[in-house]
Design a protein around this motif. Structure first.
Motif, PDB file in Angstrom:
ATOM      1  N   HIS A   7       0.884  -1.236  -0.043  1.00 50.06           N
ATOM      2  CA  HIS A   7       0.121   0.097  -0.035  1.00 50.06           C
ATOM      3  C   HIS A   7       0.858   1.311  -0.041  1.00 50.06           C
ATOM      4  O   HIS A   7       2.046   1.214   0.348  1.00 50.06           O
ATOM      5  N   VAL A   8       0.171   2.271  -0.352  1.00 50.44           N
ATOM      6  CA  VAL A   8       0.852   3.894  -0.511  1.00 50.44           C
ATOM      7  C   VAL A   8      -0.012   4.646   0.469  1.00 50.44           C
ATOM      8  O   VAL A   8      -1.366   4.390   0.730  1.00 50.44           O
ATOM      9  N   VAL A   9       0.566   5.722   1.031  1.00 44.72           N
ATOM     10  CA  VAL A   9      -0.376   6.619   1.897  1.00 44.72           C
ATOM     11  C   VAL A   9      -0.558   7.960   1.143  1.00 44.72           C
ATOM     12  O   VAL A   9       0.564   8.275   0.733  1.00 44.72           O
ATOM     13  N   ILE A  10      -1.409   8.620   1.050  1.00 44.66           N
ATOM     14  CA  ILE A  10      -1.717   9.997   0.515  1.00 44.66           C
ATOM     15  C   ILE A  10      -2.363  10.665   1.607  1.00 44.66           C
ATOM     16  O   ILE A  10      -2.977  10.220   2.307  1.00 44.66           O
ATOM     17  N   THR A  11      -2.185  12.127   1.374  1.00 46.78           N
ATOM     18  CA  THR A  11      -2.789  13.134   2.239  1.00 46.78           C
ATOM     19  C   THR A  11      -3.572  13.939   1.739  1.00 46.78           C
ATOM     20  O   THR A  11      -3.376  14.438   0.444  1.00 46.78           O
ATOM     21  N   THR A  12      -5.141  14.055   2.238  1.00 48.74           N
ATOM     22  CA  THR A  12      -5.998  14.892   1.392  1.00 48.74           C
ATOM     23  C   THR A  12      -6.394  16.157   2.267  1.00 48.74           C
ATOM     24  O   THR A  12      -6.504  15.890   3.497  1.00 48.74           O
ATOM     25  N   PHE A  43      -3.669  -4.205  -4.060  1.00 53.88           N
ATOM     26  CA  PHE A  43      -2.979  -3.399  -3.291  1.00 53.88           C
ATOM     27  C   PHE A  43      -3.891  -2.205  -3.128  1.00 53.88           C
ATOM     28  O   PHE A  43      -5.292  -2.194  -3.224  1.00 53.88           O
ATOM     29  N   LYS A  44      -3.754  -1.393  -1.789  1.00 52.18           N
ATOM     30  CA  LYS A  44      -4.619  -0.233  -1.494  1.00 52.18           C
ATOM     31  C   LYS A  44      -3.807   1.077  -1.216  1.00 52.18           C
ATOM     32  O   LYS A  44      -2.573   1.098  -1.266  1.00 52.18           O
ATOM     33  N   ILE A  45      -4.570   1.973  -1.204  1.00 51.87           N
ATOM     34  CA  ILE A  45      -3.998   3.381  -0.963  1.00 51.87           C
ATOM     35  C   ILE A  45      -4.710   3.802   0.530  1.00 51.87           C
ATOM     36  O   ILE A  45      -6.170   3.754   0.557  1.00 51.87           O
ATOM     37  N   ASN A  46      -4.037   4.013   1.717  1.00 52.30           N
ATOM     38  CA  ASN A  46      -4.539   4.729   3.068  1.00 52.30           C
ATOM     39  C   ASN A  46      -4.692   6.063   2.886  1.00 52.30           C
ATOM     40  O   ASN A  46      -3.708   6.541   2.040  1.00 52.30           O
ATOM     41  N   VAL A  47      -5.596   6.563   2.914  1.00 51.78           N
ATOM     42  CA  VAL A  47      -5.643   8.138   2.752  1.00 51.78           C
ATOM     43  C   VAL A  47      -6.194   8.810   4.195  1.00 51.78           C
ATOM     44  O   VAL A  47      -6.953   8.376   4.963  1.00 51.78           O
ATOM     45  N   HIS A  48      -5.019   9.722   4.396  1.00 51.12           N
ATOM     46  CA  HIS A  48      -5.000  10.347   5.554  1.00 51.12           C
ATOM     47  C   HIS A  48      -5.536  11.717   5.146  1.00 51.12           C
ATOM     48  O   HIS A  48      -5.326  12.289   4.218  1.00 51.12           O
ATOM     49  N   ILE A  49      -6.097  12.378   6.349  1.00 55.06           N
ATOM     50  CA  ILE A  49      -6.752  13.650   6.020  1.00 55.06           C
ATOM     51  C   ILE A  49      -5.586  14.547   6.616  1.00 55.06           C
ATOM     52  O   ILE A  49      -5.495  14.548   7.849  1.00 55.06           O
ATOM     53  N   LYS A  50      -5.351  15.651   6.178  1.00 53.53           N
ATOM     54  CA  LYS A  50      -4.400  16.738   6.406  1.00 53.53           C
ATOM     55  C   LYS A  50      -4.979  17.278   8.031  1.00 53.53           C
ATOM     56  O   LYS A  50      -5.944  17.763   7.993  1.00 53.53           O
ATOM     57  N   GLY A  51      -4.043  17.164   8.831  1.00 52.49           N
ATOM     58  CA  GLY A  51      -4.172  17.775  10.282  1.00 52.49           C
ATOM     59  C   GLY A  51      -4.771  16.537  11.020  1.00 52.49           C
ATOM     60  O   GLY A  51      -4.832  16.495  12.391  1.00 52.49           O
TER      61      GLY A  51
END
Length: 124
Positions: A7-12, A43-51
């Motif tokens: 997986h990868v992690v992106i921030t939104t 695979f997956k993408i983990n999505v973090h919320i900014k802050g």
């Protein structure tokens, strides 16, 4: 020792816009306890919320700093037509690139947080 990326992690900044964009690309989404995951293939993408990132996390969190390449299983011309029909703006392409398996054709676009997304096909 390393087999593949799991997986990868992106921030939104905007989880709704982010999830909607990736669903148009064929991902499915899951949310549990404010944890967001996007799935496709193996695979997956983990999505973090900014802050509101999960720990541990990147030391220099930025939205729009990811550069992701996804191999597609469709004809690149059909994919380009699909993107246009679904209102997804194409930044560049179709262009020839070199991937892990050699020559491929790619289309570049940006997600709502301005991350660069490359869609690539080894076929046709």
């Amino acid at each position: 020792m390393i087999k593949k990326i799991d997986h990868v992690v992106i921030t939104t900044n905007n989880i709704e816009n982010c999830i909607s964009f990736y669903k148009k690309l064929g991902f499915t989404s899951k949310e549990m306890n404010k944890k967001y995951e996007l799935y496709t293939g193996d695979f997956k993408i983990n999505v973090h919320i900014k802050g509101n990132e999960l720990s541990p996390h990147n030391k220099n969190i930025q939205t729009g700093s990811a550069d992701l390449c996804f191999e597609i299983n469709k004809n690149i011309d059909e994919t380009k037509k699909y993107l246009k029909q679904n209102g997804i703006q194409i930044e560049q392409g179709i262009v020839e690139r070199i991937g892990v398996f050699g020559k491929m054709k790619s289309i570049y676009l940006r997600n709502p947080d301005r991350n660069l997304i490359e869609l690539s096909s080894y076929g046709e």
